[in-house]
Scaffold this motif. Structure first.
Motif, PDB file in Angstrom:
ATOM      1  N   LYS A 174       0.812  -1.212   0.000  1.00 50.34           N
ATOM      2  CA  LYS A 174       0.000   0.000   0.000  1.00 50.34           C
ATOM      3  C   LYS A 174       0.850   1.268   0.000  1.00 50.34           C
ATOM      4  O   LYS A 174       0.306   2.383  -0.027  1.00 50.34           O
ATOM      5  CB  LYS A 174      -0.926   0.005   1.227  1.00 50.34           C
ATOM      6  CG  LYS A 174      -2.101  -0.950   1.128  1.00 50.34           C
ATOM      7  CD  LYS A 174      -3.048  -0.577   0.015  1.00 50.34           C
ATOM      8  CE  LYS A 174      -4.283  -1.453  -0.028  1.00 50.34           C
ATOM      9  NZ  LYS A 174      -5.187  -1.071  -1.134  1.00 50.34           N
ATOM     10  N   MET A 175       2.180   1.120   0.052  1.00 55.83           N
ATOM     11  CA  MET A 175       3.029   2.310  -0.079  1.00 55.83           C
ATOM     12  C   MET A 175       2.907   2.854  -1.503  1.00 55.83           C
ATOM     13  O   MET A 175       3.046   2.096  -2.464  1.00 55.83           O
ATOM     14  CB  MET A 175       4.495   1.964   0.216  1.00 55.83           C
ATOM     15  CG  MET A 175       4.801   1.723   1.676  1.00 55.83           C
ATOM     16  SD  MET A 175       6.584   1.545   2.012  1.00 55.83           S
ATOM     17  CE  MET A 175       6.883  -0.101   1.355  1.00 55.83           C
ATOM     18  N   ASN A 176       2.637   4.150  -1.624  1.00 52.78           N
ATOM     19  CA  ASN A 176       2.610   4.728  -2.965  1.00 52.78           C
ATOM     20  C   ASN A 176       4.044   4.859  -3.477  1.00 52.78           C
ATOM     21  O   ASN A 176       5.008   4.576  -2.768  1.00 52.78           O
ATOM     22  CB  ASN A 176       1.850   6.058  -2.992  1.00 52.78           C
ATOM     23  CG  ASN A 176       2.464   7.111  -2.063  1.00 52.78           C
ATOM     24  OD1 ASN A 176       3.681   7.169  -1.889  1.00 52.78           O
ATOM     25  ND2 ASN A 176       1.624   7.943  -1.475  1.00 52.78           N
ATOM     26  N   ASN A 177       4.203   5.282  -4.726  1.00 54.29           N
ATOM     27  CA  ASN A 177       5.532   5.307  -5.341  1.00 54.29           C
ATOM     28  C   ASN A 177       6.518   6.179  -4.563  1.00 54.29           C
ATOM     29  O   ASN A 177       7.671   5.788  -4.339  1.00 54.29           O
ATOM     30  CB  ASN A 177       5.434   5.809  -6.789  1.00 54.29           C
ATOM     31  CG  ASN A 177       4.785   4.793  -7.702  1.00 54.29           C
ATOM     32  OD1 ASN A 177       4.802   3.598  -7.433  1.00 54.29           O
ATOM     33  ND2 ASN A 177       4.203   5.263  -8.801  1.00 54.29           N
ATOM     34  N   ALA A 178       6.045   7.348  -4.157  1.00 58.60           N
ATOM     35  CA  ALA A 178       6.931   8.251  -3.410  1.00 58.60           C
ATOM     36  C   ALA A 178       7.334   7.637  -2.071  1.00 58.60           C
ATOM     37  O   ALA A 178       8.501   7.719  -1.659  1.00 58.60           O
ATOM     38  CB  ALA A 178       6.239   9.594  -3.198  1.00 58.60           C
ATOM     39  N   ALA A 179       6.366   7.004  -1.397  1.00 60.87           N
ATOM     40  CA  ALA A 179       6.652   6.372  -0.106  1.00 60.87           C
ATOM     41  C   ALA A 179       7.621   5.211  -0.266  1.00 60.87           C
ATOM     42  O   ALA A 179       8.543   5.028   0.534  1.00 60.87           O
ATOM     43  CB  ALA A 179       5.354   5.900   0.541  1.00 60.87           C
ATOM     44  N   ALA A 180       7.408   4.395  -1.313  1.00 61.35           N
ATOM     45  CA  ALA A 180       8.286   3.245  -1.551  1.00 61.35           C
ATOM     46  C   ALA A 180       9.710   3.695  -1.856  1.00 61.35           C
ATOM     47  O   ALA A 180      10.681   3.092  -1.368  1.00 61.35           O
ATOM     48  CB  ALA A 180       7.739   2.404  -2.697  1.00 61.35           C
ATOM     49  N   ASN A 181       9.855   4.763  -2.651  1.00 68.01           N
ATOM     50  CA  ASN A 181      11.192   5.281  -2.958  1.00 68.01           C
ATOM     51  C   ASN A 181      11.885   5.807  -1.710  1.00 68.01           C
ATOM     52  O   ASN A 181      13.089   5.591  -1.509  1.00 68.01           O
ATOM     53  CB  ASN A 181      11.100   6.392  -4.018  1.00 68.01           C
ATOM     54  CG  ASN A 181      10.724   5.847  -5.387  1.00 68.01           C
ATOM     55  OD1 ASN A 181      10.990   4.695  -5.696  1.00 68.01           O
ATOM     56  ND2 ASN A 181      10.083   6.681  -6.198  1.00 68.01           N
ATOM     57  N   ALA A 182      11.121   6.481  -0.856  1.00 70.56           N
ATOM     58  CA  ALA A 182      11.702   6.993   0.391  1.00 70.56           C
ATOM     59  C   ALA A 182      12.044   5.849   1.339  1.00 70.56           C
ATOM     60  O   ALA A 182      13.050   5.898   2.060  1.00 70.56           O
ATOM     61  CB  ALA A 182      10.724   7.959   1.054  1.00 70.56           C
ATOM     62  N   PHE A 183      11.206   4.801   1.314  1.00 66.43           N
ATOM     63  CA  PHE A 183      11.419   3.660   2.211  1.00 66.43           C
ATOM     64  C   PHE A 183      12.729   2.933   1.900  1.00 66.43           C
ATOM     65  O   PHE A 183      13.336   2.318   2.778  1.00 66.43           O
ATOM     66  CB  PHE A 183      10.246   2.692   2.093  1.00 66.43           C
ATOM     67  CG  PHE A 183      10.317   1.512   3.005  1.00 66.43           C
ATOM     68  CD1 PHE A 183      10.056   1.636   4.360  1.00 66.43           C
ATOM     69  CD2 PHE A 183      10.658   0.254   2.510  1.00 66.43           C
ATOM     70  CE1 PHE A 183      10.132   0.550   5.206  1.00 66.43           C
ATOM     71  CE2 PHE A 183      10.728  -0.836   3.353  1.00 66.43           C
ATOM     72  CZ  PHE A 183      10.468  -0.690   4.705  1.00 66.43           C
ATOM     73  N   LEU A 184      13.171   3.004   0.662  1.00 70.00           N
ATOM     74  CA  LEU A 184      14.432   2.365   0.276  1.00 70.00           C
ATOM     75  C   LEU A 184      15.591   2.835   1.155  1.00 70.00           C
ATOM     76  O   LEU A 184      16.522   2.071   1.416  1.00 70.00           O
ATOM     77  CB  LEU A 184      14.756   2.664  -1.186  1.00 70.00           C
ATOM     78  CG  LEU A 184      14.273   1.655  -2.227  1.00 70.00           C
ATOM     79  CD1 LEU A 184      14.601   2.138  -3.618  1.00 70.00           C
ATOM     80  CD2 LEU A 184      14.880   0.288  -1.973  1.00 70.00           C
TER      81      LEU A 184
END
Length: 335
Positions: free
Chosen positions: A124-134
């Motif tokens: 459920k992480m959006n693209n921006a969240a997933a990129n930051a989560f990296l």
């Protein structure tokens, strides 16, 4: 109904795998737990988190339940136990939540054991969240374990998946699921014929079967099947029914229709009743299979599989059901 706070019977193999991490002092910095809905992935993750946070874990690897860390975990107030999830049902995990997590992880854990982060559902992480989560995975912080939970791993970026240890929770045998369901519901598995039906409707997922048993999903499925049969007999309009059905939970409804079509194909080839998804519907299915074109059934089956993949998009569900039901109506009218 509150489930017992213990490992579920079908999770023993996965639990041994997790305990081996602790025993070998090779606790993963990132762990991805996958499996279908209703298999208890979150419960397994919480058990592992509690064991990592516990000051005096038991020989079995489970948390003691009595130390100060365990008491804080049980009260949802442990400062080193962070849970990331959508802020509202149906919403995603936004970049603001991940930025807040990154900020918290710059601080040292407050206790001497691990700090644990659970992200559920990770897809459920959006693209921006997933990129930051990296950043959390590329620059791991001190004594921190991140556990991601998802039933849709294909929706996670490959860059995240590649940085995680993987643990898959498998669907148990029906016998195991039915026995567990009978224990929770305090009924006799040998005489309660609805238990295996609920397990079948839940595609073998025990927790989902329990949910179905508690909210009368079997009754709704039977009502939908009666309507499905009425369309086959040209007694109801597929367009009007689609207008009603788009208000119902789409995912189980698509699965039910798919299972009816699969059973019709099986009946056409004279399969045993025990091999049907819906053995309780054997009689009407057998009768119907004798007058339907099997090629038309395969075509409808392909449409249902395609629509199942489209459910997570912005598709108009009323139009989706119209297409399915009109094709079903035409298939029956041709005979």
């Amino acid at each position: 109904m509150t489930l017992p706070n213990r490992l579920l019977p079908w999770q023993q193999h996965q639990w041994k795998y997790l305990c081996s991490y602790i025993a070998q002092k090779r606790i993963p910095q990132a762990l991805l737990i996958t499996g279908n809905k209703g298999l208890g992935k979150q419960q397994l993750a919480h058990q592992f988190a509690a064991a990592l946070l516990c000051a005096t874990p038991q020989a079995s690897g489970t948390a003691c339940g009595h130390c100060s860390s365990c008491l804080l975990v049980n009260a949802d107030t442990h400062p080193d136990f962070i849970q990331i999830q959508p802020e509202e049902p149906g919403k995603g995990i936004g970049i603001g939540q991940i930025r807040s997590l990154i900020s918290r992880l710059t601080l040292k854990p407050q206790f001497e054991t691990q700090r644990v982060v659970i992200v559920n559902p990770a897809d459920k992480m959006n693209n921006a969240a997933a990129n930051a989560f990296l950043k959390c995975l590329e620059e791991p912080t001190e004594r921190t374990s991140i556990i991601l939970i998802t039933e849709k791993p294909a929706k996670l970026p490959a860059t995240i998946i590649s940085r995680c240890q993987k643990l898959a929770v498998a669907t148990p045998d029906q016998e195991v699921a039915v026995k567990w369901l009978a224990e929770i519901l305090r009924c006799d598995a040998a005489t309660n014929k609805t238990l295996p039906l609920n397990v079948s409707l839940a595609q073998g997922a025990p927790l989902l079967a329990l949910e179905y048993a508690n909210d009368q999903t079997l009754t709704l499925r039977n009502e939908c099947f009666d309507t499905w049969m009425a369309i086959a007999k040209q007694l109801k309009s597929p367009v009007i029914i689609a207008e009603d059905w788009h208000k119902l939970p789409a995912s189980p409804l698509i699965f039910w229709m798919t299972s009816w079509v699969i059973d019709l194909i099986k009946c056409f080839y004279q399969a045993q009743v025990t091999n049907l998804y819906n053995p309780d519907l054997n009689e009407p299915l057998q009768e119907l299979s004798r007058r339907l074109d099997v090629k038309g059934l395969y075509k409808l089956y392909d449409l249902l599989l395609s629509d199942r993949q489209r459910l997570d998009t912005q598709i108009n569900k009323q139009l989706l059901f119209e297409e399915i039901l009109i094709q079903w109506h035409e298939l029956n009218r041709s005979k």
